[in-house]
Write a protein that holds these residues in place. Structure first.
Motif, PDB file in Angstrom:
ATOM      1  N   VAL A  30      -8.735   4.903 -10.755  1.00  0.00           N
ATOM      2  CA  VAL A  30      -8.697   3.827  -9.764  1.00  0.00           C
ATOM      3  C   VAL A  30      -7.341   3.843  -9.050  1.00  0.00           C
ATOM      4  CG1 VAL A  30      -8.831   1.341  -9.426  1.00  0.00           C
ATOM      5  CG2 VAL A  30     -10.285   2.447 -11.126  1.00  0.00           C
ATOM      6  N   LYS A  31      -7.400   3.644  -7.742  1.00  0.00           N
ATOM      7  CA  LYS A  31      -6.179   3.613  -6.940  1.00  0.00           C
ATOM      8  C   LYS A  31      -6.188   2.376  -6.045  1.00  0.00           C
ATOM      9  CE  LYS A  31      -5.573   8.633  -6.800  1.00  0.00           C
ATOM     10  NZ  LYS A  31      -5.461   9.836  -5.923  1.00  0.00           N
ATOM     11  N   PHE A  32      -4.988   1.937  -5.711  1.00  0.00           N
ATOM     12  CA  PHE A  32      -4.813   0.810  -4.806  1.00  0.00           C
ATOM     13  C   PHE A  32      -3.994   1.276  -3.605  1.00  0.00           C
ATOM     14  CE2 PHE A  32      -5.758  -1.168  -8.802  1.00  0.00           C
ATOM     15  CZ  PHE A  32      -6.473  -2.309  -8.475  1.00  0.00           C
ATOM     16  N   LYS A  33      -4.359   0.762  -2.457  1.00  0.00           N
ATOM     17  CA  LYS A  33      -3.634   1.096  -1.226  1.00  0.00           C
ATOM     18  C   LYS A  33      -3.090  -0.185  -0.611  1.00  0.00           C
ATOM     19  CE  LYS A  33      -6.049   2.560   2.317  1.00  0.00           C
ATOM     20  NZ  LYS A  33      -6.829   3.473   3.171  1.00  0.00           N
ATOM     21  N   ILE A  34      -1.828  -0.138  -0.231  1.00  0.00           N
ATOM     22  CA  ILE A  34      -1.181  -1.271   0.428  1.00  0.00           C
ATOM     23  C   ILE A  34      -0.854  -0.868   1.853  1.00  0.00           C
ATOM     24  CG2 ILE A  34       0.764  -2.863   0.401  1.00  0.00           C
ATOM     25  CD1 ILE A  34       0.918  -2.559  -2.567  1.00  0.00           C
ATOM     26  N   MET A  35      -1.361  -1.655   2.809  1.00  0.00           N
ATOM     27  CA  MET A  35      -1.155  -1.373   4.227  1.00  0.00           C
ATOM     28  C   MET A  35      -0.319  -2.485   4.845  1.00  0.00           C
ATOM     29  SD  MET A  35      -5.006  -0.119   5.239  1.00  0.00           S
ATOM     30  CE  MET A  35      -5.696  -1.678   4.718  1.00  0.00           C
ATOM     31  N   SER A  36       0.377  -2.138   5.922  1.00  0.00           N
ATOM     32  CA  SER A  36       1.211  -3.121   6.620  1.00  0.00           C
ATOM     33  C   SER A  36       0.963  -3.036   8.115  1.00  0.00           C
ATOM     34  CB  SER A  36       2.693  -2.892   6.318  1.00  0.00           C
ATOM     35  OG  SER A  36       3.144  -1.687   6.918  1.00  0.00           O
ATOM     36  N   LEU A  37       1.256  -4.133   8.799  1.00  0.00           N
ATOM     37  CA  LEU A  37       1.052  -4.232  10.242  1.00  0.00           C
ATOM     38  C   LEU A  37       2.079  -5.188  10.815  1.00  0.00           C
ATOM     39  CD1 LEU A  37      -0.666  -3.714  12.836  1.00  0.00           C
ATOM     40  CD2 LEU A  37      -2.052  -5.679  12.156  1.00  0.00           C
ATOM     41  N   LYS A  38       2.772  -4.762  11.850  1.00  0.00           N
ATOM     42  CA  LYS A  38       3.750  -5.620  12.521  1.00  0.00           C
ATOM     43  C   LYS A  38       3.013  -6.654  13.359  1.00  0.00           C
ATOM     44  CE  LYS A  38       7.561  -5.457  15.835  1.00  0.00           C
ATOM     45  NZ  LYS A  38       8.380  -4.569  16.704  1.00  0.00           N
ATOM     46  N   SER A  68      10.910  -7.820  11.679  1.00  0.00           N
ATOM     47  CA  SER A  68       9.802  -8.544  12.296  1.00  0.00           C
ATOM     48  C   SER A  68       8.865  -9.068  11.213  1.00  0.00           C
ATOM     49  CB  SER A  68       9.039  -7.630  13.257  1.00  0.00           C
ATOM     50  OG  SER A  68       8.511  -6.521  12.556  1.00  0.00           O
ATOM     51  N   HIS A  69       7.952  -9.945  11.603  1.00  0.00           N
ATOM     52  CA  HIS A  69       6.938 -10.416  10.668  1.00  0.00           C
ATOM     53  C   HIS A  69       5.950  -9.282  10.385  1.00  0.00           C
ATOM     54  CE1 HIS A  69       8.621 -14.287  11.707  1.00  0.00           C
ATOM     55  NE2 HIS A  69       7.840 -14.891  10.830  1.00  0.00           N
ATOM     56  N   VAL A  70       5.523  -9.202   9.134  1.00  0.00           N
ATOM     57  CA  VAL A  70       4.670  -8.098   8.701  1.00  0.00           C
ATOM     58  C   VAL A  70       3.480  -8.661   7.938  1.00  0.00           C
ATOM     59  CG1 VAL A  70       4.498  -6.070   7.208  1.00  0.00           C
ATOM     60  CG2 VAL A  70       6.530  -6.403   8.633  1.00  0.00           C
ATOM     61  N   ALA A  71       2.289  -8.214   8.328  1.00  0.00           N
ATOM     62  CA  ALA A  71       1.078  -8.535   7.576  1.00  0.00           C
ATOM     63  C   ALA A  71       0.807  -7.418   6.578  1.00  0.00           C
ATOM     64  CB  ALA A  71      -0.107  -8.710   8.521  1.00  0.00           C
ATOM     65  N   PHE A  72       0.367  -7.778   5.382  1.00  0.00           N
ATOM     66  CA  PHE A  72       0.040  -6.773   4.371  1.00  0.00           C
ATOM     67  C   PHE A  72      -1.378  -6.996   3.872  1.00  0.00           C
ATOM     68  CE2 PHE A  72       1.590 -10.342   1.901  1.00  0.00           C
ATOM     69  CZ  PHE A  72       0.748 -10.367   0.789  1.00  0.00           C
ATOM     70  N   LYS A  73      -1.948  -5.934   3.345  1.00  0.00           N
ATOM     71  CA  LYS A  73      -3.335  -6.005   2.872  1.00  0.00           C
ATOM     72  C   LYS A  73      -3.533  -4.999   1.754  1.00  0.00           C
ATOM     73  CE  LYS A  73      -8.087  -5.332   4.504  1.00  0.00           C
ATOM     74  NZ  LYS A  73      -8.929  -4.937   5.666  1.00  0.00           N
ATOM     75  N   PHE A  74      -4.277  -5.417   0.718  1.00  0.00           N
ATOM     76  CA  PHE A  74      -4.617  -4.551  -0.404  1.00  0.00           C
ATOM     77  C   PHE A  74      -6.006  -3.949  -0.186  1.00  0.00           C
ATOM     78  CE2 PHE A  74      -1.395  -6.994  -2.663  1.00  0.00           C
ATOM     79  CZ  PHE A  74      -0.846  -6.047  -3.512  1.00  0.00           C
ATOM     80  N   GLN A  75      -6.163  -2.726  -0.652  1.00  0.00           N
ATOM     81  CA  GLN A  75      -7.471  -2.094  -0.747  1.00  0.00           C
ATOM     82  C   GLN A  75      -7.532  -1.330  -2.061  1.00  0.00           C
ATOM     83  OE1 GLN A  75      -8.358   0.358   2.667  1.00  0.00           O
ATOM     84  NE2 GLN A  75      -9.278  -1.324   3.787  1.00  0.00           N
TER      85      GLN A  75
END
Length: 260
Positions: A156-164, A103-110
């Motif tokens: 420092v840390k980075f988080k990658i999140m995803s959403l269908k 499926s299509h997936v949205a991603f976002k950095f934090q």
């Protein structure tokens, strides 16, 4: 005395035969008590089945919560972000994200340091099988007394999140707030600095990915190819609006001639 007893038993049998409803009522009472017992047992078994089903659902939900979330993205590097150690400069890192779901997936950095770090792009939507290479920027502070730290690591840390998401949806950061329950934390990446004076496979790979990320960014900056007006015949360029207007004027002239 025996004669008297026989008379009493005979009279009792006569009275019992004259009142058959006693026997009927006794039978009805026995049958009703039996049916009540059956209903009680049936209701009890249904209640037990309902309780067992609820317990099973609860156990399954707990089991699902304990299982690791299903990944939608494949990351390269998978759990670290490598930066060249250049104090006093805006260092760059690169990471590739590929949508491995159907499926299509949205991603976002934090990031835990939003004042000194930013990502390009900070988020987006990937179609099934599509990949993108993102650039991550971080300001590298100078150490005290200009001493080179022994451990080239950062807090420092980075988080990658995803959403269908559904196909055709425009990317908005608010999607992750509106559908918070459906968001998956793909990975939390640690920052690791690389010594520029020591060649390593990680440093060579970082340079290749940075060059690829820069080329992809320049390609995205270019405007979409302009197909221009429609071409009719051999090199004859006709504007569609002009063509419609000419047809309209020609039709008006024909109508004027016909009316005369």
């Amino acid at each position: 005395m025996a004669i008297v007893d026989r008379h009493q038993r005979s009279s009792e049998r006569k009275m019992f035969s004259l009142c058959p409803f006693w026997q009927t009522s006794t039978t009805m009472n026995n049958s009703s008590s039996s049916s009540s017992t059956k209903n009680l047992n049936h209701n009890g078994s249904r209640h037990s089945e309902t309780v067992a089903a609820k317990r099973s659902k609860t156990v399954s939900s707990i089991a699902r919560s304990l299982l690791p979330p299903r990944r939608r993205l494949r990351l390269d590097p998978s759990n670290k972000l490598y930066f060249p150690y250049e104090p006093g400069t805006q260092a760059r890192s690169a990471i590739r994200l590929k949508n491995t779901s159907k499926s299509h997936v949205a991603f976002k950095f934090q990031t835990t340091a939003p004042k000194s770090c930013f990502m390009r792009p900070p988020g987006g939507i990937l179609a099934p099988g599509e990949s993108i290479i993102a650039t991550v920027f971080k300001f590298v502070e100078r150490p005290e007394n200009n001493e080179v730290p022994v451990d080239l690591k950062s807090k420092v840390k980075f988080k990658i999140m995803s959403l269908k998401v559904t196909a055709g949806v425009d990317y908005l950061p608010e999607l992750f707030d509106e559908q918070r329950d459906q968001v998956t934390i793909e990975r939390i990446l640690r920052v690791v600095f690389l010594d520029m004076g020591r060649p390593s496979p990680a440093l060579a790979k970082l340079k290749r990915q940075l060059a690829e990320a820069e080329a992809a960014f320049e390609a995205r900056k270019k405007p979409a190819p302009d197909t221009g007006p429609r071409v009719v015949g051999e090199g004859l360029v006709i504007d569609e609006w002009k063509e419609r207007r000419e047809k309209y004027l020609a039709r008006q002239q024909v109508e004027a001639v016909d009316s005369t």
